[in-house]
Design a protein around this motif. Structure first.
Motif, PDB file in Angstrom:
ATOM      1  N   LYS A 163       1.055  -1.057  -0.027  1.00 36.77           N
ATOM      2  CA  LYS A 163       0.052  -0.290   0.099  1.00 36.77           C
ATOM      3  C   LYS A 163       0.976   1.077  -0.212  1.00 36.77           C
ATOM      4  O   LYS A 163       0.439   2.290  -0.175  1.00 36.77           O
ATOM      5  N   ASP A 165       0.326   3.847  -3.554  1.00 38.64           N
ATOM      6  CA  ASP A 165       0.162   5.290  -3.163  1.00 38.64           C
ATOM      7  C   ASP A 165       1.734   6.185  -3.608  1.00 38.64           C
ATOM      8  O   ASP A 165       1.113   7.121  -4.725  1.00 38.64           O
ATOM      9  N   LYS A 225       1.656   5.507  -8.191  1.00 39.73           N
ATOM     10  CA  LYS A 225       0.623   5.988  -8.371  1.00 39.73           C
ATOM     11  C   LYS A 225       0.628   7.697  -8.570  1.00 39.73           C
ATOM     12  O   LYS A 225       0.468   8.064  -9.935  1.00 39.73           O
ATOM     13  N   GLU A 226       0.509   7.723  -7.908  1.00 43.06           N
ATOM     14  CA  GLU A 226       1.284   9.724  -7.926  1.00 43.06           C
ATOM     15  C   GLU A 226       2.100   9.846  -9.190  1.00 43.06           C
ATOM     16  O   GLU A 226       2.131  10.889  -9.653  1.00 43.06           O
ATOM     17  N   LYS A 249       1.223   8.831 -11.829  1.00 40.89           N
ATOM     18  CA  LYS A 249       0.081  10.159 -12.910  1.00 40.89           C
ATOM     19  C   LYS A 249       1.083  11.276 -13.188  1.00 40.89           C
ATOM     20  O   LYS A 249       0.833  11.950 -14.404  1.00 40.89           O
ATOM     21  N   ASN A 293     -15.101   1.509  -4.015  1.00 34.03           N
ATOM     22  CA  ASN A 293     -14.380   2.476  -4.359  1.00 34.03           C
ATOM     23  C   ASN A 293     -13.494   1.754  -5.482  1.00 34.03           C
ATOM     24  O   ASN A 293     -12.514   1.550  -4.509  1.00 34.03           O
ATOM     25  N   ARG A 294     -13.154   3.032  -6.091  1.00 34.60           N
ATOM     26  CA  ARG A 294     -12.147   2.038  -7.194  1.00 34.60           C
ATOM     27  C   ARG A 294     -10.986   2.621  -6.795  1.00 34.60           C
ATOM     28  O   ARG A 294      -9.427   1.588  -7.085  1.00 34.60           O
ATOM     29  N   ASN A 295     -10.890   3.304  -6.084  1.00 39.97           N
ATOM     30  CA  ASN A 295      -9.196   3.406  -4.723  1.00 39.97           C
ATOM     31  C   ASN A 295      -9.317   2.184  -3.984  1.00 39.97           C
ATOM     32  O   ASN A 295      -8.360   2.058  -3.390  1.00 39.97           O
ATOM     33  N   ASP A 296     -10.054   1.105  -4.063  1.00 43.33           N
ATOM     34  CA  ASP A 296      -9.760  -0.002  -3.569  1.00 43.33           C
ATOM     35  C   ASP A 296      -9.872  -1.515  -3.688  1.00 43.33           C
ATOM     36  O   ASP A 296      -9.832  -2.037  -3.399  1.00 43.33           O
ATOM     37  N   TRP A 302      -6.968  -2.336  -5.269  1.00 46.37           N
ATOM     38  CA  TRP A 302      -5.812  -2.318  -5.172  1.00 46.37           C
ATOM     39  C   TRP A 302      -5.892  -3.968  -4.015  1.00 46.37           C
ATOM     40  O   TRP A 302      -4.976  -4.627  -4.374  1.00 46.37           O
ATOM     41  N   GLY A 326      -4.504   2.075 -10.963  1.00 50.52           N
ATOM     42  CA  GLY A 326      -5.703   2.594 -11.618  1.00 50.52           C
ATOM     43  C   GLY A 326      -5.489   2.193 -13.517  1.00 50.52           C
ATOM     44  O   GLY A 326      -5.545   3.668 -13.918  1.00 50.52           O
TER      45      GLY A 326
END
Ligand code: CMX
Length: 436
Positions: free
Chosen positions: A9, A13, A16-17, A20, A161-164, A166, A414
């Motif tokens: 996790k 995090d 992902k940033e 992006k 939720n799409r953030n979940d 993973w 994502g």
């Protein structure tokens, strides 16, 4: 949250940033061009997908998160007094980019043991299949029969939720990996040992337990299985099975659906099924020559016969590699250390000397060297696992480690639905006419 998930996790995090931001700043920057030959020729080498768990260099071969196979053999934790790495350690490395300690690997072995319970309906499904159903078909059906356990699918159904994504993918991947050796061993014992099944041995590691559930409880075979499950785990993302898992997963299909898709890809003779084809070809050769110690001239003649009948030499060639596969070499080293006087092993080594010369002389084969599948059968046969139609299942159990670790990353990043653009042959003909 378990310790592996917590590490994942934290990394996810950040990852992902970063991704992006790269997409935002460099989204229009060109990486590669595509030519007509690549469109007709199976999209060879087009750089168009993300894959972090391993990368493949044509000359050097595979590196898992930067580590070569010889390095992993040295650095990954082993059982007390053991010589080969525990595949659990490779999964940890692929998922969170660090070599785990022995304690962390022991935790993972115990965690997978605790997640391995399979609903009896899955075994009933397998038992309803004809006994001569190919083990790879049984394997895919077994995986599909477990799909109703998917946490991802259930949570999606309830509006996850799409953030979940993973998190649910991690849970499904851990559960599926835990169960696969049990499904695979069940298929082996039902197909080849009259359905006499062998229960898991509590406290044994993932690979060792798989070996003993198959019914071959020799320490060297357990050791081979740990090595086998490590070296087959991943081969970057462009190969057919990995790419299929990634593609199916991109639709937000869960780990069971995605992995089953990948296994159907692995079951093709140009890919994973080549491991059964190699030993079948060697057995046929031994039978037709009437000897288990053929001369190199006899081997050469047999190879030419295969080529003349319009077939490929199984276990040789590769779409990316241009040198002997380090996974072949790792198995050769194991054989040299443990079973060097075996006739079939000697045939594999003699073929290593003869096939490249014959394929090279054809002038069209880009890589005349052996791949991973050229050696595995000889090792398995030596320890008594002679039923070669089962071999691709072993490959599949191992391949789960890489493709499911990456699938967790796909959902954490994502990544988008895969949707390349197809063209028609009419379009292609007008394109080449305009560009003559
Ligand atoms: N025997 C005979 N011919 C071969 C050959 C082999 N082992 N490997 C390649 N060729 C031929 C190809 O069929 C092709 O012929 P055509 O041009 O007449 O169609 C030509 O050589 C060029 O092929 P390539 O560019 O060298 O290889 P590809 O990337 O197209 O294919 C592979 C790669 C693996 C499918 C091919 O080498 C092959 O069929 N090998 C045998 C099957 C095998 O071992 N597969 C396992 C691969 C590893 C894995 O995924 O597990």
């Amino acid at each position: 949250m378990d310790p592996l998930k917590e590490k994942f996790k934290a990394l996810a995090d950040i990852g992902k940033e970063e991704l992006k931001s790269i997409a935002k700043t460099y989204g229009e920057k060109q990486i590669d061009t595509v030519n007509v030959g690549q469109v007709i020729g199976g999209m060879r080498s087009i750089k168009c997908m993300l894959w972090d768990t391993s990368s493949l260099d044509p000359e050097e071969g595979i590196r898992f998160r930067g580590y070569s196979i010889p390095q992993l053999r040295e650095l990954l934790p082993k059982i007390e007094g053991g010589k080969e790495p525990l595949p659990e350690g490779l999964f940890w490395l692929m998922l969170v980019n660090e070599i785990p300690t022995k304690e962390q690997v022991d935790w993972l072995s115990a965690e997978w043991e605790s997640r391995a319970k399979i609903d009896p309906s899955v075994f009933k499904t397998l038992d309803s299949l004809s006994i001569d159903t190919h083990p790879m078909t049984q394997f895919t059906i077994g995986i599909m029969a477990m799909q109703s356990d998917s946490i991802f699918a259930a949570n999606y159904d309830e509006g996850m939720n799409r953030n979940d994504y993973w998190d649910a993918m991690y849970e499904d991947s851990m559960n599926l990996i835990a169960k696969l050796p049990h499904i695979a061993a069940y298929i082996y014992r039902r197909s080849f040992h009259n359905g006499v099944h062998i229960p898991a041995q509590p406290g044994l590691d993932w690979g060792g337990n798989f070996a003993q559930m198959l019914g071959i409880n020799q320490p060297d075979f357990l050791s081979l299985m740990r090595l086998y499950l490590t070296i087959h785990a991943d081969h970057e993302g462009g190969n057919a099975s990995a790419h299929t898992v990634h593609l199916v997963g991109s639709t937000l299909s869960d780990a069971y659906l995605s992995f089953a898709g990948g296994m159907n890809s692995l079951a093709g003779p140009l890919h994973g099924l080549a491991n059964q084809e190699v030993i079948k070809w060697i057995f046929n050769m031994v039978e037709s020559l009437g000897t288990t110690t053929p001369t190199k001239d006899q081997l050469r003649a047999y190879i030419n016969e295969t080529l003349e009948s319009g077939q490929v030499v199984p276990g040789y060639g590769h779409a990316v590699l241009r040198q002997p596969d380090p996974r072949f070499i790792a198995q050769k080293i194991f054989a040299e250390q443990n079973i060097k006087d075996d006739d079939i092993v000697q045939i594999v080594w003699d073929l290593f000397e003869v096939v490249p010369e014959v394929l090279g002389a054809l002038g069209k084969v880009k890589n005349p060297w052996p791949n991973v599948d050229a050696h595995s059968g000889a090792l398995l046969v030596h320890y008594g696992l002679k039923e070669y139609s089962f071999y691709t299942v072993l490959f599949g159990v191992s391949r789960a480690l890489g493709v499911l670790a990456q699938l967790c990353w796909d959902r954490a990043y994502g990544l988008s639905l895969e949707r390349p653009k197809s063209i028609t042959t009419e379009w292609l003909k007008s394109f080449v006419n305009e560009n003559k």
